[in-house]
Design a protein around this motif. Structure first.
Motif, mmCIF file in Angstrom:
data_model
loop_
_atom_site.group_PDB
_atom_site.id
_atom_site.type_symbol
_atom_site.label_atom_id
_atom_site.label_comp_id
_atom_site.label_asym_id
_atom_site.label_seq_id
_atom_site.Cartn_x
_atom_site.Cartn_y
_atom_site.Cartn_z
ATOM 1 N N ARG A 56 -10.241 -2.694 5.688
ATOM 2 C CA ARG A 56 -8.792 -3.440 5.555
ATOM 3 C C ARG A 56 -7.860 -2.539 4.971
ATOM 4 N N ALA A 59 -6.660 1.975 8.160
ATOM 5 C CA ALA A 59 -7.282 2.823 9.107
ATOM 6 C C ALA A 59 -8.243 1.856 10.177
ATOM 7 N N PHE A 61 -11.693 1.970 9.912
ATOM 8 C CA PHE A 61 -12.758 2.658 9.855
ATOM 9 C C PHE A 61 -13.815 1.871 9.651
ATOM 10 N N LYS A 66 -19.123 4.583 7.119
ATOM 11 C CA LYS A 66 -18.612 5.508 6.048
ATOM 12 C C LYS A 66 -19.776 5.687 4.993
ATOM 13 N N ASP A 85 -4.524 0.472 -4.708
ATOM 14 C CA ASP A 85 -3.284 1.058 -4.947
ATOM 15 C C ASP A 85 -2.056 0.120 -4.000
ATOM 16 N N GLU A 86 -2.434 -0.373 -2.994
ATOM 17 C CA GLU A 86 -1.619 -1.424 -2.636
ATOM 18 C C GLU A 86 -0.279 -1.218 -2.454
ATOM 19 N N TYR A 171 3.100 6.196 -4.055
ATOM 20 C CA TYR A 171 2.707 5.416 -2.657
ATOM 21 C C TYR A 171 1.604 6.404 -2.182
ATOM 22 N N ILE A 172 1.838 7.610 -2.345
ATOM 23 C CA ILE A 172 1.011 8.703 -1.541
ATOM 24 C C ILE A 172 -0.476 8.653 -2.302
ATOM 25 N N GLU A 176 -6.619 8.615 0.609
ATOM 26 C CA GLU A 176 -7.866 8.484 -0.402
ATOM 27 C C GLU A 176 -7.915 9.973 -0.903
ATOM 28 N N ASN A 210 -13.022 2.794 -0.747
ATOM 29 C CA ASN A 210 -12.884 1.473 0.318
ATOM 30 C C ASN A 210 -11.861 0.728 -0.516
ATOM 31 N N THR A 214 -11.883 -4.970 1.598
ATOM 32 C CA THR A 214 -13.038 -4.579 2.572
ATOM 33 C C THR A 214 -14.496 -4.745 1.474
ATOM 34 N N ALA A 392 -1.598 11.058 6.997
ATOM 35 C CA ALA A 392 -0.940 10.359 7.718
ATOM 36 C C ALA A 392 0.444 9.971 7.387
ATOM 37 N N LEU A 393 0.805 10.091 6.258
ATOM 38 C CA LEU A 393 2.059 9.651 5.894
ATOM 39 C C LEU A 393 3.450 10.119 6.904
HETATM 40 C C1 LIG Z 1 0.110 7.291 3.186
HETATM 41 C C2 LIG Z 1 -1.123 6.381 3.156
HETATM 42 C C3 LIG Z 1 -1.156 5.506 2.042
HETATM 43 C C4 LIG Z 1 -2.302 4.612 1.974
HETATM 44 N N1 LIG Z 1 -2.023 3.507 1.248
HETATM 45 C C5 LIG Z 1 -3.290 2.759 1.068
HETATM 46 C C6 LIG Z 1 -3.285 1.743 -0.069
HETATM 47 O O1 LIG Z 1 -2.305 1.506 -0.580
HETATM 48 N N2 LIG Z 1 -4.659 0.946 -0.004
HETATM 49 C C7 LIG Z 1 -5.646 1.084 0.613
HETATM 50 O O2 LIG Z 1 -6.631 0.576 0.702
HETATM 51 N N3 LIG Z 1 -5.660 2.221 1.534
HETATM 52 C C8 LIG Z 1 -4.784 2.970 1.844
HETATM 53 N N4 LIG Z 1 -4.721 3.957 2.497
HETATM 54 C C9 LIG Z 1 -5.864 4.132 3.456
HETATM 55 C C10 LIG Z 1 -6.822 4.930 2.707
HETATM 56 O O3 LIG Z 1 -6.634 6.670 2.870
HETATM 57 C C11 LIG Z 1 -8.276 4.849 3.097
HETATM 58 O O4 LIG Z 1 -8.258 4.777 4.443
HETATM 59 C C12 LIG Z 1 -8.577 3.188 2.674
HETATM 60 O O5 LIG Z 1 -8.366 3.182 1.360
HETATM 61 C C13 LIG Z 1 -10.128 3.207 2.897
HETATM 62 O O6 LIG Z 1 -10.721 1.961 2.620
HETATM 63 P P1 LIG Z 1 -11.127 0.943 3.931
HETATM 64 O O7 LIG Z 1 -11.891 1.723 4.850
HETATM 65 O O8 LIG Z 1 -11.961 0.107 3.334
HETATM 66 O O9 LIG Z 1 -9.922 0.727 4.693
HETATM 67 C C14 LIG Z 1 -3.333 5.005 2.807
HETATM 68 C C15 LIG Z 1 -3.297 5.979 3.699
HETATM 69 C C16 LIG Z 1 -2.139 6.705 3.832
HETATM 70 C C17 LIG Z 1 -2.230 7.692 4.913
#
Ligand SMILES: Cc1cc2nc3c(=O)[nH]c(=O)nc-3n(C[C@H](O)[C@H](O)[C@H](O)COP(=O)(O)O)c2cc1C
Ligand code: SF4
Ligand code: FES
Lengths: 419, 165
Positions: A56, A59, A61, A66, A85-86, A171-172, A176, A210, A214, A392-393
């Motif tokens: 959630r 992405a 995935f 994973k 990080d939200e 933000y970046i 992950e 994660n 999630t 992916a930014l």
């Molecule tokens: C620029 C950028 C910012 C992201 N910010 C967050 C975020 O704030 N919180 C988050 O859970 N995933 C964020 N993601 C996705 C993470 O890279 C990662 O896919 C995710 O934390 C995996 O958790 P999940 O499989 O439970 O979704 C971000 C990805 C990118 C490319």
């Protein structure tokens, strides 16, 4: 009438719920962890795979997959990191869980740690979330005092520590691999992949990152009958409920827990109570600011991963930003693009330069210096960022630009046709 | 020796205990860098000096250049003192849709200063923020460590008046 389906918000929605360890246990908390301690980790991972849950964090995935990638038999320790990080504009759901039912998320995280063989898990939380940091630390103290964290909880042979790690504004660091660099004590800059974190993550050790939401589903999924129930909440490949952050020009903004077979129209008009001040809907940014914008006549789709991918946008972090007919979308796009220009870490030329160029072109429109040629150029600058960057930014910055130009060209033309 | 002495004085005993506790939570000391910098900044009224950065570098056994690199990368670290009340106003997408930009303008006018600056009496500083993760309750602000949500210019005026007393 569309209603919430309560899996994660089951406790939160009860006015009398006290978010203490005692209150959580009274509500059935930690029964699943107890059950999980009697299962083999491989079986836990298989169950998570069977549930079909997709991450959630943005992405989508598959979580079970994973976890199955985590290197086994490595001489190095394994880690599970919760991504709290939200920072994706529009998203405010993980905060809700951490503030109002921290034990639920923590039980989920403990299940995850057991599954991947992690003995010290870290919660990487954005530094501005002071109240959520406090809430988590209080809950973790309770768990240590109760013996649920530390050595051999519930008579298991397992030992686990959890630590809340505060970020410092970037933000970046939600991405992950940048998150891992930040957790290590460095500037948070995305890494070249491969190697993926499952092979070489935190301090070079096998790591799974994660999202908070999630992990919070794990006590349900691994509980009795959880897999079947979870799958029944949405169409094939989109199982479960999700937390929807609803914001913008809507009568009832808020975070709602919904099944994945609810239409966007119903979310806007039934859950959200329609558009403020009796205005008409102009469009929706459906999955955090990184997703492609939709027009008002596109909202008759189910709000889930596959349906949104089918119409060339994405569910992302399930953050719906709704805007009304009076909205100046050129100004809106400027604000989005300013965000990415500010947050680009600067490693890749297309992202570092492209975000600033596009911001400047949009400003030109607002100053009355737009033209057909500039509109095309704006689209082209977006196109040059797509798929050409380390993380992916770059795409996240390009998709809003290209979709706004495509879906609302007349709003841009208005700025130079007047002359 | 002298330098060492002044550095030791920087962390009070209580804070040093917290630093040690933080260091014990990680496999290597460097990992604790950001949390310890945040602690140091809080100790020093919300900003970091070269002296403090050196001290933290020693604690985490990393070169000063790495600490400087980290401090300049993250927006929460400050190299000049903020006001006693640091007003962080979100103008990101959902907040922008619901008047966050106007709220920032109002705050700047009311305090006769701009985002990035501190009032002459040192009481207030303003910062324009990207998304604070409170979008469903926009516009959102943070005052020091506290969130305030659905903030209107009227609410902001009251808040500022109360804090000025
Ligand atoms: C620029 C950028 C910012 C992201 N910010 C967050 C975020 O704030 N919180 C988050 O859970 N995933 C964020 N993601 C996705 C993470 O890279 C990662 O896919 C995710 O934390 C995996 O958790 P999940 O499989 O439970 O979704 C971000 C990805 C990118 C490319
Ligand atoms: S795409 Fe942008 S944010 Fe991502 S690594 Fe490249 S420059 Fe940094
Ligand atoms: S946009 Fe202001 S809190 Fe998210």
């Amino acid at each position: 009438m569309v209603e919430e389906t309560l899996v994660l918000f089951k406790n939160i929605r009860k006015p009398e719920y006290s978010k203490t360890l005692e209150g959580y246990k009274k509500a059935g908390g930690f029964q699943t962890l107890k059950k999980v301690f009697g299962m083999k980790p491989e079986k836990v991972i298989q169950t998570v795979k069977d549930s079909g849950i997709r991450g959630r964090g943005g992405a989508g995935f598959p979580t079970g997959l994973k976890w199955s990638f985590m290197q086994k038999g490595s001489s190095k320790p394994s880690y599970l990191i919760a991504n709290a990080d939200e920072s994706e504009p529009g998203t405010c759901k993980d905060r809700e869980l951490m503030l109002k039912d921290p034990h639920l998320f923590l039980e989920g995280m403990m299940i995850g740690c057991y599954a991947v063989g992690c003995h010290h898990g870290y919660i990487y939380i954005r530094g501005e979330y002071f109240p959520a940091i406090k809430s988590l630390n209080t809950a973790i103290e309770e768990l240590y005092a109760d013996g649920l964290l530390g050595q051999d909880p519930m008579g298991s042979d397992f030992h686990l520590d959890l630590t809340v790690h505060s970020g410092a504004g970037a933000y970046i660091c939600g991405e992950e691999s940048a998150l891992l660099d930040s957790l290590e004590g460095k500037r948070g800059q995305p890494r070249v992949k491969p190697p993926f974190p499952a092979i070489s993550g935190f301090n070079g050790c096998p790591t799974s990152v994660n999202n908070v939401e999630t992990l919070a589903y794990m006590p349900f999924i691994l509980g009795d009958g959880g897999v079947d129930a979870f799958k029944s909440f949405g169409p094939e490949n989109n199982s479960g409920t999700h937390l929807v952050s609803l914001s913008g020009h809507i009568n009832n903004p808020g975070v709602y827990e919904l099944r994945m077979d609810v239409s966007m129209r119903d979310i806007i008009y039934e859950i959200g109570g329609g558009i403020r001040n009796g205005k008409k809907l102009k469009g929706v940014i459906p999955g955090g600011s990184s997703s492609s914008v939709m027009t008002a006549d596109e909202v008759d789709v189910l709000y889930n991963f596959d349906e949104l991918a089918n119409i060339d946008t994405m569910l992302g972090s399930s953050a719906m930003m709704v805007f009304d007919e009076d909205t100046d979308v050129v100004k809106l796009l400027l604000r989005i693009t300013k965000f990415y220009a500010h947050e680009s870490c600067g490693q890749c030329t297309p992202c570092r330069e492209g975000t600033h160029w596009s911001r400047n072109i949009i400003r030109d429109f607002l100053k009355g210096n737009g033209s057909d040629e500039k509109l095309k150029r704006l689209d082209r600058v977006g196109g040059n960022m797509l798929g050409t960057t380390l993380c992916a930014l770059g795409d996240a910055a390009a998709l809003p630009i290209q979709s706004f130009v495509k879906k609302f060209p007349n709003d841009f033309r208005k700025y130079y046709a007047k002359k | 020796m002298n330098i060492l002495k002044t550095r030791i004085k920087l962390f009070s005993k209580e804070i040093q205990n917290q630093v040690n506790e933080l260091l014990s939570r990680y496999p290597i000391k460097q990992n604790a860098l950001i949390p310890i910098l945040l602690l140091a900044q809080k100790e020093n009224d919300g900003w970091l000096t070269e002296e403090w950065m050196k001290h933290v570098a020693d604690c985490c056994e990393v070169p000063l250049t790495q600490v400087e690199g980290v401090v300049t990368f993250y927006t929460m670290f400050r190299l000049k003192p903020p006001g006693k009340y640091h007003l962080q106003v979100c103008t990101c997408v959902p907040c922008c849709l619901l008047g966050g930009t106007e709220l920032l303008e109002y705050t700047e006018k009311k305090l006769k200063t701009h985002a990035g600056y501190t009032t002459a009496d040192g009481l207030f500083s303003i910062e324009e923020m990207e998304c604070l993760g409170a979008c469903s309750y926009a516009p959102a602000i943070i005052v020091n460590e506290d969130y305030h949500e659905q903030v209107t210019p009227e609410k902001m005026e009251k808040l500022i008046n109360n804090l000025s007393k």
